[in-house]
Design a protein around this motif. Sequence first.
Motif, PDB file in Angstrom:
ATOM      1  N   LYS A  50     -36.853  28.838 -28.067  1.00 56.34           N
ATOM      2  CA  LYS A  50     -36.859  27.645 -28.900  1.00 56.34           C
ATOM      3  C   LYS A  50     -37.455  26.473 -28.114  1.00 56.34           C
ATOM      4  N   GLU A  51     -38.133  25.597 -28.830  1.00 56.53           N
ATOM      5  CA  GLU A  51     -38.733  24.421 -28.208  1.00 56.53           C
ATOM      6  C   GLU A  51     -37.847  23.200 -28.428  1.00 56.53           C
ATOM      7  N   CYS A  52     -37.723  22.386 -27.359  1.00 56.56           N
ATOM      8  CA  CYS A  52     -36.941  21.151 -27.449  1.00 56.56           C
ATOM      9  C   CYS A  52     -37.532  20.127 -26.491  1.00 56.56           C
ATOM     10  N   ALA A  53     -38.010  19.015 -27.048  1.00 57.85           N
ATOM     11  CA  ALA A  53     -38.536  17.896 -26.251  1.00 57.85           C
ATOM     12  C   ALA A  53     -39.562  18.357 -25.215  1.00 57.85           C
ATOM     13  N   GLY A  54     -40.459  19.237 -25.640  1.00 56.24           N
ATOM     14  CA  GLY A  54     -41.531  19.671 -24.747  1.00 56.24           C
ATOM     15  C   GLY A  54     -41.164  20.798 -23.809  1.00 56.24           C
ATOM     16  N   ARG A  55     -39.927  21.302 -23.851  1.00 49.60           N
ATOM     17  CA  ARG A  55     -39.507  22.422 -23.008  1.00 49.60           C
ATOM     18  C   ARG A  55     -39.186  23.624 -23.884  1.00 49.60           C
ATOM     19  N   VAL A  56     -39.259  24.802 -23.301  1.00 49.30           N
ATOM     20  CA  VAL A  56     -38.949  26.040 -24.008  1.00 49.30           C
ATOM     21  C   VAL A  56     -37.707  26.661 -23.376  1.00 49.30           C
ATOM     22  N   PHE A  57     -36.737  27.053 -24.217  1.00 49.62           N
ATOM     23  CA  PHE A  57     -35.482  27.623 -23.741  1.00 49.62           C
ATOM     24  C   PHE A  57     -35.225  28.972 -24.398  1.00 49.62           C
ATOM     25  N   VAL A  58     -34.481  29.823 -23.685  1.00 52.04           N
ATOM     26  CA  VAL A  58     -34.097  31.131 -24.213  1.00 52.04           C
ATOM     27  C   VAL A  58     -32.888  30.948 -25.121  1.00 52.04           C
ATOM     28  N   ASP A  59     -32.944  31.515 -26.311  1.00 51.36           N
ATOM     29  CA  ASP A  59     -31.858  31.380 -27.282  1.00 51.36           C
ATOM     30  C   ASP A  59     -31.026  32.667 -27.287  1.00 51.36           C
ATOM     31  N   SER A  60     -30.168  32.808 -26.277  1.00 55.03           N
ATOM     32  CA  SER A  60     -29.254  33.954 -26.216  1.00 55.03           C
ATOM     33  C   SER A  60     -28.134  33.598 -25.253  1.00 55.03           C
ATOM     34  N   GLN A  61     -27.216  34.531 -25.057  1.00 54.60           N
ATOM     35  CA  GLN A  61     -26.124  34.304 -24.107  1.00 54.60           C
ATOM     36  C   GLN A  61     -26.718  34.036 -22.726  1.00 54.60           C
ATOM     37  N   PRO A  62     -26.290  32.969 -22.046  1.00 53.76           N
ATOM     38  CA  PRO A  62     -26.823  32.694 -20.708  1.00 53.76           C
ATOM     39  C   PRO A  62     -26.608  33.865 -19.749  1.00 53.76           C
ATOM     40  N   GLU A  63     -27.552  34.028 -18.824  1.00 59.33           N
ATOM     41  CA  GLU A  63     -27.492  35.121 -17.856  1.00 59.33           C
ATOM     42  C   GLU A  63     -27.587  34.575 -16.442  1.00 59.33           C
ATOM     43  N   PHE A  64     -27.081  35.373 -15.499  1.00 61.56           N
ATOM     44  CA  PHE A  64     -27.014  34.941 -14.102  1.00 61.56           C
ATOM     45  C   PHE A  64     -27.918  35.809 -13.229  1.00 61.56           C
ATOM     46  N   CYS A  65     -28.422  35.204 -12.177  1.00 58.75           N
ATOM     47  CA  CYS A  65     -29.274  35.914 -11.213  1.00 58.75           C
ATOM     48  C   CYS A  65     -28.386  36.583 -10.166  1.00 58.75           C
ATOM     49  N   LEU A  66     -28.353  37.906 -10.168  1.00 57.81           N
ATOM     50  CA  LEU A  66     -27.471  38.661  -9.282  1.00 57.81           C
ATOM     51  C   LEU A  66     -28.078  38.840  -7.893  1.00 57.81           C
ATOM     52  N   PRO A  67     -27.244  39.099  -6.891  1.00 56.23           N
ATOM     53  CA  PRO A  67     -27.782  39.497  -5.584  1.00 56.23           C
ATOM     54  C   PRO A  67     -28.625  40.758  -5.710  1.00 56.23           C
ATOM     55  N   GLU A  68     -29.587  40.912  -4.823  1.00 51.19           N
ATOM     56  CA  GLU A  68     -30.483  42.067  -4.818  1.00 51.19           C
ATOM     57  C   GLU A  68     -29.685  43.354  -4.634  1.00 51.19           C
ATOM     58  N   LYS A  69     -29.937  44.341  -5.493  1.00 51.37           N
ATOM     59  CA  LYS A  69     -29.188  45.598  -5.429  1.00 51.37           C
ATOM     60  C   LYS A  69     -30.010  46.769  -4.906  1.00 51.37           C
ATOM     61  N   GLU A  70     -31.323  46.587  -4.737  1.00 47.79           N
ATOM     62  CA  GLU A  70     -32.186  47.710  -4.384  1.00 47.79           C
ATOM     63  C   GLU A  70     -32.535  47.753  -2.901  1.00 47.79           C
ATOM     64  N   LEU A  71     -32.145  46.751  -2.128  1.00 46.88           N
ATOM     65  CA  LEU A  71     -32.546  46.682  -0.725  1.00 46.88           C
ATOM     66  C   LEU A  71     -31.807  47.712   0.123  1.00 46.88           C
ATOM     67  N   LEU A  72     -30.560  47.993  -0.241  1.00 45.10           N
ATOM     68  CA  LEU A  72     -29.806  49.041   0.438  1.00 45.10           C
ATOM     69  C   LEU A  72     -28.747  49.561  -0.519  1.00 45.10           C
ATOM     70  N   ASP A  73     -28.173  50.681  -0.175  1.00 43.81           N
ATOM     71  CA  ASP A  73     -27.167  51.329  -1.020  1.00 43.81           C
ATOM     72  C   ASP A  73     -25.845  50.562  -0.876  1.00 43.81           C
ATOM     73  N   LEU A  74     -25.467  49.818  -1.917  1.00 47.05           N
ATOM     74  CA  LEU A  74     -24.276  48.986  -1.825  1.00 47.05           C
ATOM     75  C   LEU A  74     -22.983  49.802  -1.817  1.00 47.05           C
ATOM     76  N   SER A  75     -23.058  51.074  -2.160  1.00 50.80           N
ATOM     77  CA  SER A  75     -21.857  51.911  -2.091  1.00 50.80           C
ATOM     78  C   SER A  75     -21.450  52.190  -0.648  1.00 50.80           C
TER      79      SER A  75
END
Length: 625
Positions: free
Chosen positions: A69-94
């Motif tokens: 959606k556009e608002c005051a010249g900016r574009v935003f995602v119209d869904s549940q907000p999401e978070f940037c997780l720590p990297e999971k592929e660099l090593l086996d977290l198990s």
Amino acid sequence: MKLYCLSGHPTLPCNVLKFKSTTIMLDCGLDTTSVLQFLPLPLVHSPRLSKLPGWVSKDGTINLEKELKECAGRVFVDSQPEFCLPEKELLDLSTIDVILISNYHCMMALPYITEHTGFTGTVYATEPTLQIGRLLMEELVNFMERVPKAQSATCWKYKEIQRLLPGPLKDAVEVSTWKRCYSMQDVNSALSKVQLVGYSQKVELFGAVQVTPLSSGYSLGSSNWIIQSHYEKVSYVSGSSLLTTHPQPMDQSSLKNSDVLILTGLTQMPTANPDGMLGDFCSNLAMTIRAGGNVLVPCYSSGVIYDLLECLYQFIENANLGSTPFYFISPVANSSLEFSQIFAEWLCHNKQSKVYLPEPPFPHAELIQTNKLKHYPSIHGDFSSEFRQPCVVFTGHPSLRFGDVVHFMELWGKSSLNTIIFTEPDFSYLDALAPYQPLAMKCVYCPIDTRLNFHQVSKLLKEVQPLHVVCPEQYTQPPPAQSHRSDLMLELQPPPMPYRRCSVLGLPFRRRWERIQLLPEVGPVATHLSDVSILLIFSQPPIVQVLPLKKMREACSAVFILSLPSQHGITEVKVEETADGHILHLQAEDTLIQLEEDGTHIVCDDNEPLRTALRDLVLRFLMKL
């Protein structure tokens, strides 16, 4: 020794240290700045937000009207907000054995790590960190679940589409790792894995490493960590403060003599003085109230809010604001205010002493008793009937994307009499306000960040003198907007080792010594290997002798082989040095044992039982290694 860097956010770190035979995660911060790319979640229907136009590329080839959606010249995602997780592929977290938590802001990604990676280890944290961290997670889940959004936006994340979007969406990083919020079931399961520790409590990890939390002075229960073996020491300094606020003061002396110091969590506002910001906060608040306006303070439910309330306690009477109502609205408001009063042993000495008077350590208890401060779980229920203006409202979330703050932005944003005062430093206030534009209410930016600044940390490092410093690359160069400010970076000798997200650093350790323990049945042994004389004496319990690491393999091998006299009646053993290793000559048995770097050879004629016994002993020794 290696350091794996899983987060690119310097104040929300997530690193993994491989030290000796242990794999240790240092914090698991959740980068919530990603939510600024999303539209706010209003508690009640917002005609303004519902009428925003969908986004279509200028040439019409990309139509994402349902997602953007556009608002005051900016574009935003119209869904549940999401978070940037720590990297999971660099090593086996198990494979992670333990997770060390420094403060409650740096544990918000814990459910993603412990519940969805095969993690089977233990999490260590202080009691206030656990309990307040639980409140922050519970609040976050509540904010999301009470305003659910059925649709999920995914098409904009495709690389071929994202690069064609307008900024800042086009420049958003690691969007493939962004995830929706976890559930309370995840939170409860994750926190059940936490083992509580106290300051200066030593915790043994598998007999190889010892970890110890130290007071960092930043927040209730916040910790720095010492990670050490018998001959190496790593200090992890994250989110520390030397200012006199409500937590226990920082323990600096225990950081001395570190081989490596990992430094994260410095202030995000190095040019803003916290005391000056508090003064600006109070004066702008008073000015708005006197003019008949309302004040909105977006904040977390724990931390800076305690200091703000204490400052206002001393200020409101002098400013003739005694009749102005103060509201604290959060699903966990009551618990947060109570916790701050009961964790007495984690407070600074001045506040600890008040507990024994008896007197509440924080003055907000008196504000509540006199009805000057009222707290509510949400804008619904009692608040709606008791609410009166002009007033001051403390509520979350500081991003302005979810929580009760969204309602007040819609309610008060159209009047220039009202003021929003930003005190949390985690989000750009301009980006936070972007989906509410055009906005008539006044905006004041008073970021209060009590963590170490560059001057303080330089002085600290001179005092504790680590051999090497490891830090985020952001600390090794001036801020992009202030490239001339060389005082806003770390200048050390030797230069600090910088890291960024997905970096793997080999830490500069020279392990010259190691401690070994041999089986009690091994008899007294004296031998000579290369240029190092070694005397190994055994008793009950066995005496442990320190050996140079370079000779460890040969020494251990020789000693285990030489345990044969006590087990097989062998009386004469001669040790001879060769170019490739050593030869042990069992003279009476006419047997040779060749110890070389790439193998062990047993030459034994016509005595198969002895050869088998020697072979089994060597294999048993290798399995113990």
